[in-house]
Design a protein around this motif. Structure first.
Motif, mmCIF file in Angstrom:
data_model
loop_
_atom_site.group_PDB
_atom_site.id
_atom_site.type_symbol
_atom_site.label_atom_id
_atom_site.label_comp_id
_atom_site.label_asym_id
_atom_site.label_seq_id
_atom_site.Cartn_x
_atom_site.Cartn_y
_atom_site.Cartn_z
ATOM 1 N N ALA A 1 0.854 -1.195 0.000
ATOM 2 C CA ALA A 1 0.000 0.000 0.000
ATOM 3 C C ALA A 1 0.885 1.239 0.000
ATOM 4 C CB ALA A 1 -0.925 0.006 1.218
ATOM 5 N N ILE A 2 0.355 2.330 -0.568
ATOM 6 C CA ILE A 2 1.068 3.601 -0.598
ATOM 7 C C ILE A 2 0.104 4.709 -0.170
ATOM 8 C CG2 ILE A 2 2.412 5.234 -1.977
ATOM 9 C CD1 ILE A 2 3.036 3.016 -3.906
ATOM 10 N N ARG A 3 0.526 5.514 0.778
ATOM 11 C CA ARG A 3 -0.311 6.615 1.233
ATOM 12 C C ARG A 3 -0.319 7.736 0.196
ATOM 13 N NH1 ARG A 3 2.310 7.899 5.596
ATOM 14 N NH2 ARG A 3 3.132 9.936 4.990
ATOM 15 N N THR A 4 -1.503 8.164 -0.184
ATOM 16 C CA THR A 4 -1.645 9.234 -1.175
ATOM 17 C C THR A 4 -0.979 10.518 -0.680
ATOM 18 O OG1 THR A 4 -3.742 8.295 -1.938
ATOM 19 C CG2 THR A 4 -3.289 10.596 -2.511
ATOM 20 N N GLY A 5 -0.170 11.131 -1.543
ATOM 21 C CA GLY A 5 0.497 12.367 -1.187
ATOM 22 C C GLY A 5 1.787 12.192 -0.411
ATOM 23 N N SER A 6 2.166 10.960 -0.119
ATOM 24 C CA SER A 6 3.397 10.694 0.640
ATOM 25 C C SER A 6 4.613 10.835 -0.279
ATOM 26 C CB SER A 6 3.352 9.281 1.224
ATOM 27 O OG SER A 6 3.363 8.316 0.181
ATOM 28 N N PRO A 7 5.824 10.916 0.291
ATOM 29 C CA PRO A 7 7.028 11.011 -0.553
ATOM 30 C C PRO A 7 7.142 9.874 -1.561
ATOM 31 C CG PRO A 7 7.568 11.565 1.713
ATOM 32 C CD PRO A 7 6.151 11.087 1.721
ATOM 33 N N ALA A 8 6.839 8.643 -1.146
ATOM 34 C CA ALA A 8 6.939 7.505 -2.064
ATOM 35 C C ALA A 8 5.912 7.604 -3.179
ATOM 36 C CB ALA A 8 6.754 6.197 -1.287
ATOM 37 N N HIS A 9 4.714 8.069 -2.856
ATOM 38 C CA HIS A 9 3.665 8.215 -3.858
ATOM 39 C C HIS A 9 4.052 9.270 -4.892
ATOM 40 C CE1 HIS A 9 -0.219 10.000 -5.320
ATOM 41 N NE2 HIS A 9 -0.488 8.713 -5.507
ATOM 42 N N LEU B 1 13.942 -0.508 -11.498
ATOM 43 C CA LEU B 1 13.758 0.939 -11.525
ATOM 44 C C LEU B 1 14.262 1.548 -10.220
ATOM 45 C CD1 LEU B 1 10.102 1.052 -12.939
ATOM 46 C CD2 LEU B 1 12.248 1.189 -14.233
ATOM 47 N N LEU B 2 14.925 2.688 -10.298
ATOM 48 C CA LEU B 2 15.449 3.367 -9.121
ATOM 49 C C LEU B 2 14.651 4.647 -8.867
ATOM 50 C CD1 LEU B 2 17.684 3.406 -6.933
ATOM 51 C CD2 LEU B 2 19.033 4.820 -8.496
ATOM 52 N N PHE B 3 14.147 4.788 -7.626
ATOM 53 C CA PHE B 3 13.376 5.969 -7.230
ATOM 54 C C PHE B 3 14.074 6.650 -6.056
ATOM 55 C CE2 PHE B 3 10.434 3.157 -9.314
ATOM 56 C CZ PHE B 3 9.621 3.998 -10.068
ATOM 57 N N THR B 4 13.986 7.948 -6.013
ATOM 58 C CA THR B 4 14.582 8.725 -4.934
ATOM 59 C C THR B 4 13.535 9.644 -4.313
ATOM 60 O OG1 THR B 4 16.742 8.719 -6.037
ATOM 61 C CG2 THR B 4 16.412 10.351 -4.305
ATOM 62 N N PHE B 5 13.504 9.701 -2.982
ATOM 63 C CA PHE B 5 12.598 10.610 -2.285
ATOM 64 C C PHE B 5 13.175 10.936 -0.911
ATOM 65 C CE2 PHE B 5 11.095 6.237 -1.761
ATOM 66 C CZ PHE B 5 11.000 6.112 -0.386
ATOM 67 N N VAL B 6 12.619 11.953 -0.278
ATOM 68 C CA VAL B 6 13.087 12.416 1.030
ATOM 69 C C VAL B 6 11.987 12.146 2.062
ATOM 70 C CG1 VAL B 6 13.826 14.410 2.399
ATOM 71 C CG2 VAL B 6 14.572 14.179 0.012
#
Length: 435
Positions: free
Chosen positions: A367-375, A424-429
């Protein structure tokens, strides 16, 4: 998050758990996984893993399809209701079963078996969990849980002696309908020292749940989130934090809290004076002694007391999703050196690189929270987690990977995932939205 509150048909009490006459207590080690206590228990000779859940009245099995064999006795069909969105579920009722925890035995234990394969805690916990149980053990013993040492002791109530300890505090514990309730105080919004009645729930990995009413309302800073899974489905609500939680004279500042939506508890016909639940993320900050027979509970702070609450800063929920093969490089040394004097000069070691296939657990984004860094970074449900900040995760437990993804606010995360046969590589804070 795990939450199980089951409403089961009423039956007369079965035979109790007991110890050999020569023993007054029994000590077991347990695993503490995501604030939950996992105990090894034998059921009719089969070794199973149970969550110790003070919120459940009788043992429930729900993950037995992979067992080689398990005998259950005197079976009939019943209906179980519990927390979550959904309809009551069918289950099997079984009596005259033998339960063993080392020297602790019960030769006439009733249990329930949920056959719905979708009800399975193992993927969320990260290890095999076959069932949950609680009330009977708390009923029959004084239960001493040392969260810091991961040791649990069961004492005969009639021989248990209270020790004088100025650092511990004994509080009243109300036992009602096979559940334990504790009085406390919360500080939130404009309420100071507001008294609340909380269900003591060792089967919840969360900290504290509160129910909205005319006086208790959700703080302004909150976000909607998936809170956990009950017998009747998923539970949603709002995540927030409160200014404080008081248990006796112990005060916990800036406690993580959640407000479940009312629909999730629609199957509970009456909450009475209950204002919420106290879960494992608070309980583990103490070593706790439960004495149901005398209506008492003892709290003593441990090494976890001052640790900050764990927030989901990334917005990701993870779970196990079976196994997968990976190729690992190994070094195979070739060469033999012989010397009769057993002394060596210069030696050249030759290595031949080889590949080895290893079967490892697959961890996916559930699951992914809407509006979160990962989303916002573009991650999706179903992505297979391969590496976090360059660390291949197949050697880590599920909770360790979650900790990597929620280390501290402001940390940059590089997440490598597999999606449709591509890496795939993703970056977030990481960000705490409650500040």
């Amino acid at each position: 998050m795990i939450i199980f509150i089951a409403l089961l048909p009423f039956f007369a009490e079965a035979q109790q758990f007991d110890l050999p006459k020569s023993k007054d207590s029994e000590k077991l080690r347990f695993e503490l996984v995501n604030n939950l206590i996992v105990l090894p228990i034998e059921v009719n000779g089969s070794k199973l893993n149970f969550l110790l859940d003070s919120g459940v009245s009788q043992p429930i099995l729900f993950n037995i399809s992979d067992l080689d064999s398990l005998q259950i006795n005197n079976v009939s069909e019943i209906t179980i209701r519990g927390v979550g969105h959904g309809e009551p579920i069918k289950a099997l009722s079984s009596k005259n079963n033998t339960f063993r925890l080392n020297n602790i035995t019960n030769l006439d234990q009733r249990l329930y078996v949920v056959m719905d394969k979708s009800i399975n805690l193992s993927p969320m916990v990260g290890m095999t969990i076959h069932g949950i149980m609680g009330y009977e053990l708390f009923r029959d013993f004084v239960v001493d849980i040392n969260y810091s040492r991961k040791v649990i002791k069961f004492f005969r109530p009639e021989t248990y002696k209270y020790r004088k300890d100025r650092t511990a505090q004994t509080l009243p514990l109300e036992i009602n309908k096979k559940k334990a309730f504790l009085e406390g105080n919360v500080h939130l919004n404009n309420l100071e020292d507001f008294p609340v009645t909380l269900l003591v729930d060792t089967g919840s990995s969360d900290s504290i749940w509160l129910f909205e009413d005319d006086q208790i309302s959700v703080p302004e800073k909150n976000y909607e989130v998936f809170l956990g899974k009950g017998l009747n489905g998923e539970v949603y609500g709002k995540r927030t934090k409160i200014d404080g939680l008081d248990i006796g004279s112990f005060s916990i500042k800036n406690a993580k809290a959640a407000f479940p939506d009312k629909k999730s508890f629609s199957s509970l016909t009456s909450l009475g004076s209950r204002n919420g639940s106290l879960g494992g993320e608070v309980l583990k900050r103490f070593n706790v002694v439960f004495d149901y027979s005398r209506g008492k509970v003892i709290f003593k702070k441990n090494k976890y007391f001052e640790r900050p609450f764990q927030y989901n800063l990334s917005g990701l929920d993870l779970q196990h999703n079976g196994m997968r093969y990976i190729a690992e490089s190994i070094a195979d040394s070739r060469g033999v050196v012989r010397n009769e004097e057993k002394s060596f000069g210069d030696v050249q070691l030759l290595f031949e690189s080889q590949a080895k296939l290893s079967l490892v657990p697959e961890i996916v984004i559930s699951a992914i929270r809407t509006g979160s860094p990962a989303h916002e970074a573009g991650l999706r449900e179903g992505d297979v987690v391969l590496a976090v900040n360059g660390k291949r995760i197949h050697r880590y437990k599920l909770q360790q990977v979650m900790n990597m993804l929620n280390d501290k606010e402001g940390k940059r995360i590089k997440l490598l995932v597999g999606r449709y046969n591509s890496d795939l590589l993703f970056t977030f804070v990481l960000k705490n939205v409650l500040k």
